[in-house]
Design a protein around this motif. Structure first.
Motif, short mmCIF file in Angstrom:
data_model
loop_
_atom_site.label_atom_id
_atom_site.label_comp_id
_atom_site.label_asym_id
_atom_site.label_seq_id
_atom_site.Cartn_x
_atom_site.Cartn_y
_atom_site.Cartn_z
N THR A 125 0.98 -1.00 0.16
CA THR A 125 0.34 0.01 0.31
C THR A 125 1.15 1.11 0.27
O THR A 125 0.18 2.46 -0.40
CB THR A 125 -1.36 0.00 1.24
OG1 THR A 125 -0.44 0.27 2.62
CG2 THR A 125 -2.21 -1.25 1.31
N GLU A 127 4.25 3.96 -1.27
CA GLU A 127 5.34 4.28 -2.30
C GLU A 127 6.99 3.93 -1.37
O GLU A 127 6.61 4.61 -0.44
CB GLU A 127 4.71 5.47 -2.88
CG GLU A 127 5.29 5.87 -3.89
CD GLU A 127 5.32 5.34 -5.41
OE1 GLU A 127 5.71 5.50 -6.05
OE2 GLU A 127 3.88 5.11 -4.97
N ASN A 230 2.70 -4.78 -7.45
CA ASN A 230 1.67 -4.89 -8.90
C ASN A 230 1.44 -4.41 -9.77
O ASN A 230 2.76 -3.41 -10.24
CB ASN A 230 1.04 -3.96 -7.50
CG ASN A 230 -0.61 -3.93 -8.17
OD1 ASN A 230 -0.76 -4.10 -9.01
ND2 ASN A 230 -2.14 -4.34 -6.96
N ASN A 232 0.69 -3.61 -12.37
CA ASN A 232 -1.13 -2.57 -12.49
C ASN A 232 -0.43 -0.99 -12.42
O ASN A 232 -0.10 -0.44 -11.67
CB ASN A 232 -2.22 -2.65 -11.71
CG ASN A 232 -2.97 -1.55 -12.11
OD1 ASN A 232 -2.69 -0.73 -12.87
ND2 ASN A 232 -4.56 -1.17 -11.30
N SER A 234 -1.22 1.49 -12.89
CA SER A 234 -2.35 2.34 -12.33
C SER A 234 -2.49 2.41 -10.59
O SER A 234 -3.72 3.42 -10.43
CB SER A 234 -3.06 2.92 -13.23
OG SER A 234 -4.93 2.06 -13.56
N TYR A 235 -1.47 1.51 -10.63
CA TYR A 235 -2.44 1.36 -8.94
C TYR A 235 -1.72 2.54 -7.94
O TYR A 235 -0.53 2.47 -8.92
CB TYR A 235 -1.62 0.17 -8.34
CG TYR A 235 -1.76 -0.39 -7.42
CD1 TYR A 235 -3.12 -0.71 -6.52
CD2 TYR A 235 -0.82 -0.98 -6.30
CE1 TYR A 235 -3.37 -1.67 -5.40
CE2 TYR A 235 -0.74 -1.15 -4.40
CZ TYR A 235 -2.02 -1.44 -4.33
OH TYR A 235 -2.46 -2.20 -3.41
N THR A 236 -2.70 2.80 -7.49
CA THR A 236 -2.57 3.67 -5.83
C THR A 236 -1.71 3.57 -4.90
O THR A 236 -2.14 2.97 -4.47
CB THR A 236 -3.68 4.94 -6.59
OG1 THR A 236 -3.75 5.35 -6.94
CG2 THR A 236 -3.29 5.91 -5.13
N ARG A 237 -0.48 4.36 -4.79
CA ARG A 237 -0.14 3.82 -3.16
C ARG A 237 -0.20 5.11 -2.25
O ARG A 237 0.66 6.36 -2.97
CB ARG A 237 1.08 2.82 -3.47
CG ARG A 237 1.93 1.55 -3.90
CD ARG A 237 3.18 1.49 -4.50
NE ARG A 237 3.46 0.08 -4.80
CZ ARG A 237 3.16 -1.05 -4.47
NH1 ARG A 237 3.55 -1.19 -3.49
NH2 ARG A 237 3.51 -2.06 -5.06
N LYS A 253 -0.30 10.01 -9.68
CA LYS A 253 -0.43 8.97 -8.98
C LYS A 253 -0.18 8.55 -7.15
O LYS A 253 0.36 7.48 -7.13
CB LYS A 253 -0.03 7.54 -10.51
CG LYS A 253 -0.47 8.09 -11.24
CD LYS A 253 0.03 6.82 -12.36
CE LYS A 253 -0.47 7.03 -13.85
NZ LYS A 253 0.20 5.86 -14.52
#
Length: 257
Positions: A125, A127, A230, A232, A234-237, A253
């Protein structure tokens, strides 16, 4: 050369097992007690266990090979994660909020021929701390602004590759403001713009949980595929964890928290 920007999660609970897990040769070589020093010992131990002597000089000065360095780095990260996963539940519950076992592992290592850099966080979760790279034909001081530099690109080749936690150039002005003597705005439409301007998009973001490899000016990026990966894009962290450690993150992002 070895560098570490970040932290090993739950350090006081993994330090003893990490230290005891490296061969005597590398255990005796560490003079301090920081997680970065022991991460380096763990990396040397990984090379050693792969059959490569870190103290040796490879034939023909070719280095160990970027594939070998990358494999040893991935083994280092995996061993750190394994040690953290072995922390007993009782110790994980210490303190009001429990033990923070997340690691920020931005590593850099070179054998003189290849460079391996990682941007990594042991979390699904959060970054990782930021990491950027830029390439071009020369890194020149701006003639109009002493003390400021920019990457020049005279062709499609890359004579220089720079890696930094943050972009070193932030030029966003009109190209005409950086016109060299004798140049005209018309020149900017025939290729000079790539030589005389410096923009934030000169710097490319290394994705979270990736390995950056530089070999003979070639740049490669490989994902670190483990339980925290992950695919993806566009996955947001969240940026909160890295920021709480005094480190920067990339701006796009992301959410804070």
């Amino acid at each position: 050369m070895f560098m570490h920007n970040g932290n090993i999660g739950g350090w006081k609970h993994v330090k003893r097992n990490l230290c005891m897990g490296v061969r005597e040769r590398w255990f005796s070589s560490v003079g301090g007690s920081t997680d970065s020093e022991w991460a380096f010992a763990l990396f040397l131990d990984a090379l050693d266990r792969m059959g490569y002597d870190p103290d040796s000089t490879p034939l023909n000065d070719t280095g160990f090979g970027h594939g070998v360095l990358r494999k040893a780095m991935l083994a280092t990260i995996k061993r750190i994660n394994t040690l953290i996963a072995e922390i007993p539940d009782k110790e994980r519950k210490e303190g009001e909020e429990g033990l923070d076992c997340r690691s920020l592992l931005n590593f850099a290592v070179t054998d003189g021929q290849s460079i391996i850099c990682t941007r990594y966080v042991s979390s699904m979760t959060d970054e990782a701390a930021s990491l950027y790279w830029s390439s071009g034909t020369s890194w020149q001081e701006d003639k109009l602004m002493k003390g400021r530099f920019r990457m020049e690109r005279r062709d499609k080749g890359a004579d220089i590759v720079l890696v930094a936690s943050e972009p070193l150039t932030f030029e966003r002005g009109e190209p005409s403001s950086s016109l060299p003597k004798g140049a005209s705005p018309l020149d900017l439409h025939t290729g000079i713009r790539e030589i005389i301007t410096s923009r934030t998009d000169d710097w490319v973001i290394v994705p979270t949980n990736s390995v950056l490899t530089i070999h003979k000016q070639a740049v490669m990026i490989h994902p670190i595929i483990d339980e925290y990966y992950n695919p993806n894009p566009s996955y947001t962290r969240s940026t909160g964890f890295a920021v709480s450690k005094g480190l920067n993150t990339t701006e796009d992002k992301q959410i804070s928290g």
